[in-house]
Design a protein around this motif. Structure first.
Motif, short mmCIF file in Angstrom:
data_model
loop_
_atom_site.label_atom_id
_atom_site.label_comp_id
_atom_site.label_asym_id
_atom_site.label_seq_id
_atom_site.Cartn_x
_atom_site.Cartn_y
_atom_site.Cartn_z
N LYS A 157 -4.54 0.82 -9.02
CA LYS A 157 -3.93 -0.51 -9.10
C LYS A 157 -3.25 -0.69 -10.44
CE LYS A 157 -7.57 -2.48 -6.18
NZ LYS A 157 -8.64 -3.49 -6.08
N HIS A 169 -2.09 -1.77 -3.92
CA HIS A 169 -2.63 -0.58 -4.55
C HIS A 169 -2.24 0.67 -3.78
CE1 HIS A 169 -6.04 -1.44 -1.71
NE2 HIS A 169 -6.08 -0.11 -1.64
N ARG A 221 0.84 -1.19 0.00
CA ARG A 221 0.00 0.00 0.00
C ARG A 221 0.89 1.25 0.00
NH1 ARG A 221 -2.89 -3.70 -0.52
NH2 ARG A 221 -4.88 -4.19 0.53
#
Length: 296
Positions: free
Chosen positions: A296, A161, A132
């Motif tokens: 993403k 993501h 992340r």
């Protein structure tokens, strides 16, 4: 081209660049005032941080980079949700903000590291380092958003993501309209007024974020966070305007050019207008438009 248009085109906007950023975030006053006001006077029943956390979709075992961590206001909640197998790295350009973040993030069940650095250069991290990455409200100060978005995309793992939280260019129009009307009434020179930003700064704002992010990510999903700040008395708004936004940047750019008495008049003029709106409507409201982009 008319003479007025030519004159406006010749005006050079003030530079709110690296030097300003380091000075502006050299103390916690402005940032904390904004954070406090947004949370105490919000109309949305959900906090923006809770909205961000849903977008992060954490299991607790992720490796996470907080890019532009500031005073740790958001990181504090994120770090407390990590557990064994997770870790976090907090990066900021301001040493003062990093020190505040260290003091504010008091609970972390996983390793947490603080680093000074710029979002434009993440070369210390190999490709795919993090599950992340979160970049919250940093793009108002970024000169090359494509460079930063490319670096974020590079360091995010294939299974992870990034989230990018950003504000619309024309968010809080009520504050800017009132501010510039008052500056003209007080008698600030037109040339000085023309050099100040009349909207939220930055080359990447909510209006063009999806387009820029899509150049670097396969999937970009916008998660809007609609809100408004509602003030029933003038005092908290005036604190937000003066301490949180430094008279919409005018105080920071004025230096010693104008006497304090002019800013006292500016304060009084804006305060009188806010009071009149509250007397008429029962409140003074700033409309806000933020979104979190899940990339993403």
């Amino acid at each position: 081209m008319s003479s007025d248009t030519a004159q406006a085109a010749a005006v050079q906007p003030f530079n709110f660049g690296l030097e300003y950023i380091r000075e502006h975030f050299g103390s916690n006053t402005a940032l904390f005032t904004q954070q406090m006001t947004h949370n105490v006077y919000r109309s949305n029943s959900e906090t923006l941080i809770d909205h961000m956390l849903r977008c992060l979709d954490l299991t607790g075992r992720e490796s996470l980079l907080d890019l532009g961590c500031g005073n740790g206001f958001i990181l504090r909640d994120v770090a407390s949700r990590l557990r064994a197998g997770g870790r976090a790295v907090a990066m900021d350009i301001s040493p003062a903000m990093l020190e505040l973040a260290k003091r504010n993030v008091t609970v972390s069940w996983a390793p947490l590291e603080f680093m000074e650095g710029r979002a434009e250069d993440l070369s210390r991290f190999p490709d795919g380092t993090f599950d992340r990455v979160m970049a919250n409200f940093i793009f108002h100060y970024i000169e090359d958003p494509d460079l930063v978005c490319g670096e974020i995309a590079r360091v995010v793992s294939d299974r992870g993501h990034a989230i990018v939280t950003i504000e619309a260019r024309h968010s809080m129009p009520e504050m800017y309209a009132m501010h510039f009307d008052a500056m003209e009434k007080v008698g600030f020179p037109a040339e000085f007024i023309a050099r100040l930003p009349r909207t939220r700064r930055g080359k990447m704002v909510l209006d063009n974020s999806a387009e820029i992010l899509s150049r670097h990510f396969d999937s970009v999903e916008e998660k809007p966070y609609p809100d408004a700040l509602r003030f029933e008395t003038p005092e908290p708004y005036m604190t937000f305007y003066v301490d949180g936004h430094r008279f919409c940047g005018a105080k920071a750019m004025a230096g010693d050019e104008f006497p304090d008495s002019m800013f006292d008049q500016l304060y009084a003029t804006v305060e009188a207008k806010v009071k009149s709106v509250i007397a008429e409507k029962g409140y003074f409201e700033l409309s806000k438009q933020n979104s979190v982009f899940v990339c993403k």
